[in-house]
Design a protein around this motif. Structure first.
Motif, mmCIF file in Angstrom:
data_model
loop_
_atom_site.group_PDB
_atom_site.id
_atom_site.type_symbol
_atom_site.label_atom_id
_atom_site.label_comp_id
_atom_site.label_asym_id
_atom_site.label_seq_id
_atom_site.Cartn_x
_atom_site.Cartn_y
_atom_site.Cartn_z
ATOM 1 N N ILE A 1 -11.101 2.551 -5.333
ATOM 2 C CA ILE A 1 -11.208 1.718 -6.538
ATOM 3 C C ILE A 1 -9.841 1.412 -7.141
ATOM 4 C CG2 ILE A 1 -12.011 1.720 -8.940
ATOM 5 C CD1 ILE A 1 -14.637 2.815 -7.979
ATOM 6 N N PRO A 2 -8.970 2.419 -7.353
ATOM 7 C CA PRO A 2 -7.653 2.079 -7.907
ATOM 8 C C PRO A 2 -6.835 1.160 -7.006
ATOM 9 C CG PRO A 2 -8.049 4.449 -8.017
ATOM 10 C CD PRO A 2 -9.139 3.861 -7.183
ATOM 11 N N MET A 3 -6.819 1.449 -5.692
ATOM 12 C CA MET A 3 -5.968 0.679 -4.788
ATOM 13 C C MET A 3 -6.493 -0.730 -4.568
ATOM 14 S SD MET A 3 -4.510 1.655 -1.004
ATOM 15 C CE MET A 3 -6.074 1.599 -0.154
ATOM 16 N N LEU A 4 -7.791 -0.871 -4.291
ATOM 17 C CA LEU A 4 -8.330 -2.198 -4.012
ATOM 18 C C LEU A 4 -8.354 -3.075 -5.252
ATOM 19 C CD1 LEU A 4 -11.208 -1.315 -1.517
ATOM 20 C CD2 LEU A 4 -8.863 -2.044 -1.034
ATOM 21 N N LEU B 1 -1.297 3.639 8.067
ATOM 22 C CA LEU B 1 -1.141 2.452 8.916
ATOM 23 C C LEU B 1 -2.435 1.658 9.043
ATOM 24 C CD1 LEU B 1 1.044 3.963 11.795
ATOM 25 C CD2 LEU B 1 1.813 2.553 9.867
ATOM 26 N N THR B 2 -3.548 2.347 9.251
ATOM 27 C CA THR B 2 -4.795 1.630 9.552
ATOM 28 C C THR B 2 -5.352 0.876 8.350
ATOM 29 O OG1 THR B 2 -6.110 3.636 9.141
ATOM 30 C CG2 THR B 2 -5.405 3.220 11.410
ATOM 31 N N VAL B 3 -5.248 1.461 7.153
ATOM 32 C CA VAL B 3 -5.751 0.757 5.966
ATOM 33 C C VAL B 3 -4.977 -0.539 5.758
ATOM 34 C CG1 VAL B 3 -5.900 0.848 3.442
ATOM 35 C CG2 VAL B 3 -6.708 2.774 4.799
ATOM 36 N N SER B 4 -3.661 -0.487 5.930
ATOM 37 C CA SER B 4 -2.851 -1.703 5.808
ATOM 38 C C SER B 4 -3.266 -2.740 6.835
ATOM 39 C CB SER B 4 -1.365 -1.372 5.981
ATOM 40 O OG SER B 4 -0.933 -0.456 5.007
ATOM 41 N N ALA C 1 -4.561 6.830 -16.479
ATOM 42 C CA ALA C 1 -4.105 8.051 -15.798
ATOM 43 C C ALA C 1 -4.850 8.276 -14.492
ATOM 44 C CB ALA C 1 -4.288 9.262 -16.716
ATOM 45 N N ALA C 2 -5.915 7.517 -14.253
ATOM 46 C CA ALA C 2 -6.759 7.771 -13.078
ATOM 47 C C ALA C 2 -6.024 7.507 -11.769
ATOM 48 C CB ALA C 2 -8.028 6.918 -13.155
ATOM 49 N N THR C 3 -5.323 6.378 -11.681
ATOM 50 C CA THR C 3 -4.695 6.024 -10.402
ATOM 51 C C THR C 3 -3.614 7.017 -9.995
ATOM 52 O OG1 THR C 3 -5.203 3.683 -10.690
ATOM 53 C CG2 THR C 3 -3.453 4.242 -9.142
ATOM 54 N N PRO C 4 -2.564 7.245 -10.817
ATOM 55 C CA PRO C 4 -1.559 8.226 -10.381
ATOM 56 C C PRO C 4 -2.121 9.636 -10.288
ATOM 57 C CG PRO C 4 -1.157 7.559 -12.651
ATOM 58 C CD PRO C 4 -2.218 6.643 -12.111
ATOM 59 N N GLY C 5 -3.013 9.990 -11.216
ATOM 60 C CA GLY C 5 -3.577 11.334 -11.195
ATOM 61 C C GLY C 5 -4.426 11.580 -9.966
ATOM 62 N N ALA C 6 -5.264 10.591 -9.615
ATOM 63 C CA ALA C 6 -6.144 10.745 -8.457
ATOM 64 C C ALA C 6 -5.339 10.836 -7.165
ATOM 65 C CB ALA C 6 -7.123 9.583 -8.384
ATOM 66 N N LEU C 7 -4.344 9.985 -7.015
ATOM 67 C CA LEU C 7 -3.547 9.986 -5.790
ATOM 68 C C LEU C 7 -2.738 11.279 -5.669
ATOM 69 C CD1 LEU C 7 -2.332 6.282 -5.883
ATOM 70 C CD2 LEU C 7 -4.143 7.243 -4.467
ATOM 71 N N PHE C 8 -2.173 11.723 -6.789
ATOM 72 C CA PHE C 8 -1.430 12.990 -6.784
ATOM 73 C C PHE C 8 -2.368 14.142 -6.422
ATOM 74 C CE2 PHE C 8 0.545 16.748 -8.514
ATOM 75 C CZ PHE C 8 1.902 16.561 -8.327
ATOM 76 N N ALA C 9 -3.591 14.114 -6.975
ATOM 77 C CA ALA C 9 -4.559 15.175 -6.706
ATOM 78 C C ALA C 9 -4.987 15.188 -5.241
ATOM 79 C CB ALA C 9 -5.779 15.012 -7.609
ATOM 80 N N THR D 1 0.824 -1.219 0.000
ATOM 81 C CA THR D 1 0.000 0.000 0.000
ATOM 82 C C THR D 1 0.852 1.261 0.000
ATOM 83 O OG1 THR D 1 -0.142 0.038 2.428
ATOM 84 C CG2 THR D 1 -1.888 -1.146 1.239
ATOM 85 N N LEU D 2 2.105 1.145 0.406
ATOM 86 C CA LEU D 2 2.957 2.324 0.559
ATOM 87 C C LEU D 2 3.097 3.140 -0.726
ATOM 88 C CD1 LEU D 2 4.485 3.724 2.809
ATOM 89 C CD2 LEU D 2 6.534 2.439 2.159
ATOM 90 N N PRO D 3 3.257 2.504 -1.913
ATOM 91 C CA PRO D 3 3.370 3.331 -3.131
ATOM 92 C C PRO D 3 2.166 4.230 -3.376
ATOM 93 C CG PRO D 3 4.089 1.083 -3.572
ATOM 94 C CD PRO D 3 3.478 1.079 -2.201
ATOM 95 N N PHE D 4 0.973 3.770 -2.990
ATOM 96 C CA PHE D 4 -0.215 4.616 -3.168
ATOM 97 C C PHE D 4 -0.111 5.874 -2.315
ATOM 98 C CE2 PHE D 4 -1.520 0.323 -4.255
ATOM 99 C CZ PHE D 4 -2.259 0.507 -5.407
ATOM 100 N N PHE D 5 0.304 5.696 -1.062
ATOM 101 C CA PHE D 5 0.427 6.845 -0.180
ATOM 102 C C PHE D 5 1.661 7.686 -0.528
ATOM 103 C CE2 PHE D 5 -2.283 3.951 2.251
ATOM 104 C CZ PHE D 5 -3.310 4.825 2.577
ATOM 105 N N ALA D 6 2.675 7.050 -1.162
ATOM 106 C CA ALA D 6 3.831 7.819 -1.622
ATOM 107 C C ALA D 6 3.417 8.781 -2.732
ATOM 108 C CB ALA D 6 4.926 6.872 -2.110
ATOM 109 N N LEU D 7 2.500 8.350 -3.594
ATOM 110 C CA LEU D 7 1.986 9.245 -4.634
ATOM 111 C C LEU D 7 1.199 10.403 -4.021
ATOM 112 C CD1 LEU D 7 0.890 6.735 -7.420
ATOM 113 C CD2 LEU D 7 2.426 8.677 -7.731
ATOM 114 N N ILE D 8 0.442 10.111 -2.959
ATOM 115 C CA ILE D 8 -0.261 11.181 -2.242
ATOM 116 C C ILE D 8 0.754 12.160 -1.654
ATOM 117 C CG2 ILE D 8 -1.724 11.708 -0.252
ATOM 118 C CD1 ILE D 8 -3.171 9.057 -0.736
#
Length: 323
Positions: A123-126, A309-312, A213-221, A20-27
């Motif tokens: 949706i992108p992460m799960l 932490l909690t989502v993981s 583009a949705a996953t990286p774009g959404a997390l960055f946004a 899950t860390l890469p998703f939050f790294a994009l955030i």
């Protein structure tokens, strides 16, 4: 469609945390870009609109066009999620009233307690973590949040301020749903699937490229939008974060696993989706109606940070719990 992920019960909590860390790294990347003013408010607004109206809509259309109605409409699933969410919603309102908050502020706090960032983050992460089969259940959660709770907050705020319910309020709610690109794209995709129309290759490639583009774009946004959030009224924000990240998934787990006979994998996706941090659109509603936007801002900031932490932990739990 995304490739099927490896079974999560093959991983320990540390492994899932690193997945899950890469998703939050994009955030965090988006947050840093906006915080340093490399991305200004106009740029943040533009990328959010691009994701919301184009990339995410393309992804949702492509996903739903490959689903059957039974995969996105399960009465037991919907009732379990709805009942659990209503319980937490009512609890948040009672606590707000106990603090002598007006109805509009109580409605906003209740919205924070149950509405997660399912569209931009869930949706992108799960889909990537739990596989393509997680898309249908996640879309059901998203649909309940959009149709039920996004409508309920408008009805409560408008009704409390006008002193009565006007037919115009229902019209506003209906038009808001019809103009929501996430609802429209899901509906179009399901209609496409229902009529069993073949997807032309150019169209399939178009929505695939745009949807990618949705996953990286959404997390960055998400991260960029957090940069202007303030951490005021920390005690209230901490309570709402506790509701969203702990009480909401706990109530959903009880409803899905004990009260209703929800299919095991769908139940695990529902629980994981309910553990997501407070959605950004709650802030937009609070800002629009001028109902405690700073409180919502702090709740989004804190819940997103803590959810690393909690989502993981929740995903690790649903991977091993005997559902």
């Amino acid at each position: 469609m995304p490739q099927t992920a490896a079974p999560l019960n093959d991983f320990g909590m540390i492994d899932i945390f690193f997945k899950t860390l890469p998703f939050f790294a994009l955030i965090a990347l988006g947050y840093g870009a906006a915080r340093t003013r490399f991305f200004g408010p106009e740029a943040t607004s533009a990328i959010t609109r691009f994701v919301f109206y184009f990339a995410l809509s393309a992804m949702l259309f492509r996903f739903s066009a490959n689903l059957t109605m039974s995969e996105v409409f399960d009465p037991q699933f919907i009732m379990a999620y709805l009942l659990a969410s209503v319980v937490i919603y009512v609890l948040a309102i009672i606590v707000a009233f106990a603090r002598k908050q007006p109805v509009d502020v109580a409605a906003v706090e209740a919205q924070c307690a149950v509405t997660g960032n399912t569209g931009f983050l869930g949706i992108p992460m799960l889909a990537l973590l739990m596989g393509a089969q997680a898309i249908g259940p996640t879309m059901m959660v998203l649909a309940v949040d959009l149709i039920v709770f996004s409508s309920l907050i408008v009805i409560l705020i408008t009704g409390s301020r006008d002193g009565r319910m006007r037919i115009g309020v229902l019209k506003t709610v209906a038009m808001g749903l019809l103009k929501n690109p996430m609802i429209v794209s899901i509906a179009l995709g399901l209609a496409w699937s229902a009529y069993e129309m073949p997807m032309p290759q150019p169209l399939n490639e178009f929505v695939s490229i745009l949807g990618a583009a949705a996953t990286p774009g959404a997390l960055f946004a998400i991260g960029a939008s957090l940069a202007d959030k303030s951490a005021e009224r920390l005690e209230v924000a901490a309570w709402l974060t506790f509701c969203k990240l702990v009480l909401h998934p706990a109530a959903v787990a009880f409803a899905a696993l004990v009260v209703f006979d929800v299919e095991p994998f769908a139940a695990s996706v529902m629980i994981a989706a309910s553990s997501l941090p407070v959605a950004g659109n709650v802030y937009m509603l609070a800002q629009h109606y001028k109902a405690a936007p700073q409180r919502v801002s702090a709740s989004i900031l804190i819940s997103t940070t803590v959810s690393i932490l909690t989502v993981s932990a929740v995903i690790a739990w649903v991977a091993v719990v005997p559902v």
